[in-house]
Design a protein around this motif. Structure first.
Motif, PDB file in Angstrom:
ATOM      1  N   ALA A  59      -0.451  28.932 -12.197  1.00 15.72           N
ATOM      2  CA  ALA A  59      -1.535  29.233 -11.256  1.00 15.72           C
ATOM      3  C   ALA A  59      -2.688  29.941 -11.980  1.00 15.72           C
ATOM      4  O   ALA A  59      -3.865  29.645 -11.719  1.00 15.72           O
ATOM      5  CB  ALA A  59      -1.012  30.089 -10.108  1.00 15.72           C
ATOM      6  N   PHE A  60      -2.340  30.849 -12.871  1.00 20.18           N
ATOM      7  CA  PHE A  60      -3.354  31.571 -13.638  1.00 20.18           C
ATOM      8  C   PHE A  60      -4.135  30.577 -14.511  1.00 20.18           C
ATOM      9  O   PHE A  60      -5.370  30.619 -14.569  1.00 20.18           O
ATOM     10  CB  PHE A  60      -2.678  32.646 -14.471  1.00 20.18           C
ATOM     11  N   TRP A  61      -3.419  29.684 -15.191  1.00 21.06           N
ATOM     12  CA  TRP A  61      -4.090  28.681 -16.017  1.00 21.06           C
ATOM     13  C   TRP A  61      -5.010  27.815 -15.162  1.00 21.06           C
ATOM     14  O   TRP A  61      -6.163  27.562 -15.533  1.00 21.06           O
ATOM     15  CB  TRP A  61      -3.091  27.814 -16.772  1.00 21.06           C
ATOM     16  N   GLN A  62      -4.537  27.357 -14.023  1.00 24.26           N
ATOM     17  CA  GLN A  62      -5.364  26.503 -13.163  1.00 24.26           C
ATOM     18  C   GLN A  62      -6.628  27.246 -12.717  1.00 24.26           C
ATOM     19  O   GLN A  62      -7.717  26.654 -12.674  1.00 24.26           O
ATOM     20  CB  GLN A  62      -4.564  26.029 -11.946  1.00 24.26           C
ATOM     21  N   GLY A  63      -6.477  28.526 -12.398  1.00 22.54           N
ATOM     22  CA  GLY A  63      -7.644  29.314 -12.021  1.00 22.54           C
ATOM     23  C   GLY A  63      -8.625  29.469 -13.166  1.00 22.54           C
ATOM     24  O   GLY A  63      -9.838  29.314 -12.985  1.00 22.54           O
ATOM     25  N   MET A  64      -8.114  29.747 -14.358  1.00 16.71           N
ATOM     26  CA  MET A  64      -8.963  29.879 -15.539  1.00 16.71           C
ATOM     27  C   MET A  64      -9.676  28.563 -15.837  1.00 16.71           C
ATOM     28  O   MET A  64     -10.880  28.538 -16.079  1.00 16.71           O
ATOM     29  CB  MET A  64      -8.124  30.297 -16.755  1.00 16.71           C
ATOM     30  N   ALA A  65      -8.928  27.470 -15.813  1.00 15.83           N
ATOM     31  CA  ALA A  65      -9.527  26.163 -16.091  1.00 15.83           C
ATOM     32  C   ALA A  65     -10.595  25.830 -15.050  1.00 15.83           C
ATOM     33  O   ALA A  65     -11.653  25.291 -15.390  1.00 15.83           O
ATOM     34  CB  ALA A  65      -8.446  25.083 -16.121  1.00 15.83           C
ATOM     35  N   GLY A  66     -10.318  26.146 -13.801  1.00 15.47           N
ATOM     36  CA  GLY A  66     -11.288  25.874 -12.745  1.00 15.47           C
ATOM     37  C   GLY A  66     -12.580  26.648 -12.931  1.00 15.47           C
ATOM     38  O   GLY A  66     -13.659  26.171 -12.581  1.00 15.47           O
ATOM     39  N   ILE A  67     -12.487  27.822 -13.477  1.00 21.49           N
ATOM     40  CA  ILE A  67     -13.661  28.652 -13.709  1.00 21.49           C
ATOM     41  C   ILE A  67     -14.418  28.238 -14.967  1.00 21.49           C
ATOM     42  O   ILE A  67     -15.641  28.204 -14.980  1.00 21.49           O
ATOM     43  CB  ILE A  67     -13.253  30.139 -13.837  1.00 21.49           C
ATOM     44  N   ALA A  68     -13.689  27.927 -16.033  1.00 18.19           N
ATOM     45  CA  ALA A  68     -14.341  27.838 -17.337  1.00 18.19           C
ATOM     46  C   ALA A  68     -14.297  26.488 -18.044  1.00 18.19           C
ATOM     47  O   ALA A  68     -15.099  26.261 -18.937  1.00 18.19           O
ATOM     48  CB  ALA A  68     -13.737  28.892 -18.266  1.00 18.19           C
TER      49      ALA A  68
END
Length: 173
Positions: A59-68
């Motif tokens: 979930a953290f990776w998906q959030g990071m990828a979605g942002i950056a």
């Protein structure tokens, strides 16, 4: 803060996420962090706590990828991090901390947190296994026990994470 100081801080934030040091942040960096935490606390990946740590890391990776991840290649370069994630972190560090909440919650549970909090010694072990020098990890973890009760609350961890990630931009010239 001047531009050199800002760049130094952003580089440190990027390096903290780039667990394998290959120059970009990707899903494997988050999986490596999950494996390191589980190994430190002798928790198996197939256990309930282990599954929660891996789900939180994803979930953290998906959030990071979605942002950056601007180009959609499933990895975040330093440039993408600086222009994407760092700007959004500055603009709304608490939102970014919320992206990290599932991972942080699961890590604290794996480290022995019981819902009431996590012992600073366990939090120091987490910080150390994720790349913080041991002496610094101990100091940081002790500082997270804001009420002095011998336990670190999840909200205190999230607030500290938001503060760490929320790097202010250098003063305009």
């Amino acid at each position: 803060m001047d531009s050199a100081e800002y760049e130094r801080k952003i580089a440190a934030r990027f390096a903290a996420f780039d667990q394998d040091g290959n120059g970009y942040i990707d899903r494997e960096d988050f999986s490596a962090a999950a494996r390191a935490v589980l190994a430190e606390f002798g928790t198996t990946a197939r256990s309930e706590k282990g599954q929660a740590v891996f789900a939180g890391a994803e979930a953290f990776w998906q959030g990071m990828a979605g942002i950056a991840d601007v180009d959609g290649d499933q990895r975040v370069t330093r440039e993408e991090f600086v222009t994407g994630a760092a700007k959004r972190l500055r603009d709304n560090p608490h939102r970014f901390a919320e992206i990290a909440r599932p991972f942080l919650h699961a890590v604290l549970a794996a480290a022995g947190g019981d819902g009431a909090g996590t012992p600073p010694e366990a939090a120091a072990r987490v910080l150390h296994v994720l790349g913080t020098p041991a002496e610094v990890a101990g100091q940081v973890a002790a500082g997270l026990d804001t009420d002095g009760d011998g336990l670190i609350a999840e909200d205190d961890v999230l607030a500290a994470f938001a503060a760490y990630c929320g790097v202010e931009a250098p003063d305009a010239l």
